[in-house]
Structures are given as C-alpha cells and as structure tokens.
Write a protein that holds these residues in place. Structure first.
Motif, PDB file in Angstrom:
ATOM      1  N   ARG A  25      62.904 -16.882 -10.201  1.00 19.65           N
ATOM      2  CA  ARG A  25      64.290 -17.107 -10.629  1.00 19.65           C
ATOM      3  C   ARG A  25      64.543 -16.460 -11.974  1.00 19.65           C
ATOM      4  N   ARG A  26      63.590 -16.598 -12.886  1.00 20.26           N
ATOM      5  CA  ARG A  26      63.765 -16.006 -14.207  1.00 20.26           C
ATOM      6  C   ARG A  26      63.748 -14.475 -14.145  1.00 20.26           C
ATOM      7  N   LEU A  27      62.897 -13.931 -13.295  1.00 21.82           N
ATOM      8  CA  LEU A  27      62.897 -12.479 -13.111  1.00 21.82           C
ATOM      9  C   LEU A  27      64.236 -12.013 -12.543  1.00 21.82           C
ATOM     10  N   ALA A  28      64.768 -12.803 -11.607  1.00 22.47           N
ATOM     11  CA  ALA A  28      66.074 -12.455 -11.038  1.00 22.47           C
ATOM     12  C   ALA A  28      67.170 -12.560 -12.094  1.00 22.47           C
ATOM     13  N   HIS A  29      67.042 -13.547 -13.011  1.00 20.21           N
ATOM     14  CA  HIS A  29      68.001 -13.658 -14.111  1.00 20.21           C
ATOM     15  C   HIS A  29      67.997 -12.388 -14.960  1.00 20.21           C
ATOM     16  N   VAL A  30      66.791 -11.920 -15.281  1.00 25.88           N
ATOM     17  CA  VAL A  30      66.672 -10.708 -16.087  1.00 25.88           C
ATOM     18  C   VAL A  30      67.360  -9.541 -15.388  1.00 25.88           C
ATOM     19  N   ASP A  31      67.101  -9.403 -14.095  1.00 24.22           N
ATOM     20  CA  ASP A  31      67.699  -8.302 -13.333  1.00 24.22           C
ATOM     21  C   ASP A  31      69.217  -8.435 -13.273  1.00 24.22           C
ATOM     22  N   ALA A  32      69.701  -9.665 -12.975  1.00 22.15           N
ATOM     23  CA  ALA A  32      71.146  -9.869 -12.864  1.00 22.15           C
ATOM     24  C   ALA A  32      71.838  -9.619 -14.200  1.00 22.15           C
ATOM     25  N   SER A  33      71.207 -10.073 -15.293  1.00 21.40           N
ATOM     26  CA  SER A  33      71.792  -9.850 -16.612  1.00 21.40           C
ATOM     27  C   SER A  33      71.825  -8.362 -16.967  1.00 21.40           C
ATOM     28  N   ALA A  34      70.730  -7.663 -16.640  1.00 23.26           N
ATOM     29  CA  ALA A  34      70.672  -6.233 -16.937  1.00 23.26           C
ATOM     30  C   ALA A  34      71.743  -5.475 -16.164  1.00 23.26           C
ATOM     31  N   ARG A  35      71.949  -5.869 -14.918  1.00 18.16           N
ATOM     32  CA  ARG A  35      72.947  -5.195 -14.096  1.00 18.16           C
ATOM     33  C   ARG A  35      74.368  -5.499 -14.569  1.00 18.16           C
ATOM     34  N   ALA A  36      74.568  -6.736 -15.048  1.00 22.18           N
ATOM     35  CA  ALA A  36      75.920  -7.132 -15.463  1.00 22.18           C
ATOM     36  C   ALA A  36      76.259  -6.697 -16.877  1.00 22.18           C
ATOM     37  N   TYR A  37      75.265  -6.766 -17.771  1.00 21.54           N
ATOM     38  CA  TYR A  37      75.569  -6.543 -19.185  1.00 21.54           C
ATOM     39  C   TYR A  37      74.763  -5.415 -19.827  1.00 21.54           C
ATOM     40  N   ALA A  87      62.694  -4.911 -23.544  1.00 19.73           N
ATOM     41  CA  ALA A  87      62.458  -6.336 -23.750  1.00 19.73           C
ATOM     42  C   ALA A  87      63.449  -6.954 -24.702  1.00 19.73           C
ATOM     43  N   SER A  88      64.210  -6.122 -25.424  1.00 24.23           N
ATOM     44  CA  SER A  88      65.156  -6.677 -26.386  1.00 24.23           C
ATOM     45  C   SER A  88      66.585  -6.735 -25.847  1.00 24.23           C
ATOM     46  N   GLY A  89      66.757  -6.290 -24.607  1.00 24.43           N
ATOM     47  CA  GLY A  89      68.095  -6.232 -24.037  1.00 24.43           C
ATOM     48  C   GLY A  89      68.579  -7.588 -23.605  1.00 24.43           C
ATOM     49  N   PRO A  90      69.820  -7.694 -23.120  1.00 23.64           N
ATOM     50  CA  PRO A  90      70.407  -8.973 -22.711  1.00 23.64           C
ATOM     51  C   PRO A  90      69.666  -9.608 -21.584  1.00 23.64           C
ATOM     52  N   GLY A  91      69.023  -8.806 -20.723  1.00 22.78           N
ATOM     53  CA  GLY A  91      68.263  -9.397 -19.636  1.00 22.78           C
ATOM     54  C   GLY A  91      67.118 -10.236 -20.138  1.00 22.78           C
ATOM     55  N   ALA A  92      66.499  -9.827 -21.261  1.00 26.00           N
ATOM     56  CA  ALA A  92      65.384 -10.601 -21.799  1.00 26.00           C
ATOM     57  C   ALA A  92      65.853 -11.962 -22.249  1.00 26.00           C
ATOM     58  N   ALA A  93      67.047 -12.036 -22.803  1.00 22.85           N
ATOM     59  CA  ALA A  93      67.557 -13.325 -23.235  1.00 22.85           C
ATOM     60  C   ALA A  93      67.771 -14.246 -22.051  1.00 22.85           C
ATOM     61  N   ALA A  94      68.213 -13.680 -20.919  1.00 24.12           N
ATOM     62  CA  ALA A  94      68.431 -14.516 -19.745  1.00 24.12           C
ATOM     63  C   ALA A  94      67.146 -15.072 -19.218  1.00 24.12           C
ATOM     64  N   GLY A  95      66.025 -14.363 -19.402  1.00 24.42           N
ATOM     65  CA  GLY A  95      64.751 -14.830 -18.909  1.00 24.42           C
ATOM     66  C   GLY A  95      64.099 -15.796 -19.833  1.00 24.42           C
ATOM     67  N   ARG A 140      71.682  -0.151 -18.192  1.00 19.89           N
ATOM     68  CA  ARG A 140      70.968   0.400 -17.046  1.00 19.89           C
ATOM     69  C   ARG A 140      69.913   1.425 -17.439  1.00 19.89           C
ATOM     70  N   THR A 141      69.473   1.412 -18.667  1.00 19.92           N
ATOM     71  CA  THR A 141      68.356   2.277 -19.063  1.00 19.92           C
ATOM     72  C   THR A 141      67.104   1.446 -19.123  1.00 19.92           C
ATOM     73  N   GLY A 142      66.020   2.040 -18.662  1.00 19.79           N
ATOM     74  CA  GLY A 142      64.742   1.345 -18.754  1.00 19.79           C
ATOM     75  C   GLY A 142      64.623   0.175 -17.816  1.00 19.79           C
ATOM     76  N   ILE A 143      65.320   0.195 -16.676  1.00 21.74           N
ATOM     77  CA  ILE A 143      65.229  -0.900 -15.731  1.00 21.74           C
ATOM     78  C   ILE A 143      63.836  -0.920 -15.125  1.00 21.74           C
ATOM     79  N   GLY A 144      63.268  -2.122 -15.045  1.00 20.47           N
ATOM     80  CA  GLY A 144      61.926  -2.273 -14.492  1.00 20.47           C
ATOM     81  C   GLY A 144      60.918  -2.438 -15.596  1.00 20.47           C
ATOM     82  N   ALA A 145      59.979  -3.352 -15.421  1.00  9.95           N
ATOM     83  CA  ALA A 145      59.001  -3.637 -16.467  1.00  9.95           C
ATOM     84  C   ALA A 145      58.104  -2.441 -16.712  1.00  9.95           C
ATOM     85  N   ARG A 146      57.696  -1.751 -15.646  1.00  6.15           N
ATOM     86  CA  ARG A 146      56.809  -0.596 -15.773  1.00  6.15           C
ATOM     87  C   ARG A 146      57.263   0.458 -14.765  1.00  6.15           C
TER      88      ARG A 146
END
Length: 233
Positions: A194-206, A225-233, A209-215
């Motif tokens: 769920r938390r991984l999905a939060h990170v993805d959903a936040s990255a897509r919404a806010y 790791a400093s983007g809005p998706g990290a805060a959601a996770g 779109r650079t650097g998508i994916g952990a590796r």
C-alpha cells in the motif's frame, strides 16, 4: 528423539520445552525410562506452531492454550478454529468509550450488514474498525468513511486469496498456522504494498515524472527519494 534434539531442531530451549509441557501447550513425551522421555515429529510440529503463535502472532500463553484447545477439538468446525486465532490477533482498543466510539460502533454494524458479511458486529475485528474510525473522527477526518466500500472491496479480494492459500493445507495445525502467519505477515506485506502504491500514486499525481522507479526506472535513473511520493510513503 530426546528433548535435547527436539530443542535443537526447533530452536526452543530445553527449559522452555518443559515449561510448555507443564502449561499443557505441548503433550508430554513418552517415558522410555523413569527419568527419560522421547519425543516425535508431532511434538516438533506442535512446538513450531507454538512459536508461530507466540513470536509471529504475538499471542499470550493463555491465548495460545485456547487456540490449541480449539485445534485439538476434532468436533469443532475449521471455521471456528480459525476464528479462535483471528479473534486473538485483532488489536484491542485500550481507551475509554466516548461518543465517537459509540457512533462508529453503530456505523460499523450497519456497514457489515450492508456488505452482507457473515461476521459478528461485536467481534474484536469490528471493534478494532470502530476504534480506528473513531480516531479519524477525533482528528477531523470523519469523511474517511467514504472510502470504506473501496477498502472493503479490496479486503474481500485479499481475504479470498488468503483463504485460498490456507485451503492448501489438510491438517488442522497447518490451517491454523497458515492463518496466523498469513494474517500477521500478510498484514505487513499488504501495508508495504500500500505504501509503495502511495508513492507511485503521489508521483503520478504531483511529481515531475523524472526518476520514476527505485532502481532503473522509466528514465533509467534512481527514484527521487525527496519528491512528493516519498512523503506519501
């Protein structure tokens, strides 16, 4: 096997094995001499189940005894056996009842009825849901209840998958252990997903779109790791 070998094979110390025997959690070994007892694979299996209930399930010795009594009662339906374990795994509400909790208890009972779930409205699981919803009310997020149907739809799918996994086992002990392990570790797995999905959903919404994916993400770069998706996770 002797008690020392049983200890080595299960990772349970000899004094603890003896304690479980005294407490009635583990059957006594067969006496091979006045001061020697032998144990077999059934003792090893039971010890591993006790460890799962204690270390993974977090149950008390008294609760484990009740679960094992249910396991050993051949006249008790499997549904009842699994219920014994599930009831003791549900978190307990430690606070004093208040208006919010009373209101959410009523709402949870109505919700269970509307979903057509064959579950007791006064079960520990229902009480845990009511306590969570009451806490949301207290912090000003009563509207979170609007998500319940979406959550319930997902929960039904997960429950069906869980039971399909549990049903692979024929023995009662295997059923209970699978249910306990699946509930506790399954909760951890699902929360992580769920938390991984939060990170993805936040990255897509806010995100940008650079650097998508952990590796090796979309652009072959590490995730930001400093983007809005990290805060959601």
């Amino acid at each position: 096997m002797r008690i020392g070998e049983l200890s080595r094979r299960t990772g349970v110390s000899v004094p603890t094995v003896k304690y479980y025997v005294r407490e009635g959690l583990l059957p006594a070994g067969r006496l091979s001499s006045p001061n020697q007892a032998s144990y077999d694979e059934s003792h090893e299996r039971r010890l591993r189940l006790i460890r799962a209930l204690l270390e993974v399930g977090g149950l008390s010795v008294a609760a484990i005894r009740e679960v094992l009594d249910a396991v050993d009662d051949d006249d008790r339906p499997v549904h009842k056996v699994l219920g014994e374990a599930a009831d003791r795994l549900a978190p307990r509400h430690a606070g004093e009842p208040d208006a919010e909790l009373e209101a959410t208890r009523v709402a949870v009972a109505e919700f269970i009825g509307e979903r057509g779930w064959r579950a007791n409205t006064d079960s520990p699981q229902a009480e845990a849901l009511a306590a969570a919803l009451a806490a949301l009310r207290r912090v000003g997020h009563a509207a979170y209840v609007e998500l319940l149907d979406d959550y319930a739809d997902a929960a039904e799918r997960v429950a069906a998958a869980d039971l399909a996994y549990v049903a692979r086992n024929a023995k009662r002990e295997d059923l209970v252990e699978s249910a306990v392990i699946g509930t506790v570790l399954g909760d951890a797995v699902f929360a992580s997903l769920r938390r991984l999905a939060h990170v993805d959903a936040s990255a897509r919404a806010y995100g940008d779109r650079t650097g998508i994916g952990a590796r090796g993400g979309e652009d072959g770069e590490d995730g930001d790791a400093s983007g809005p998706g990290a805060a959601a996770g």
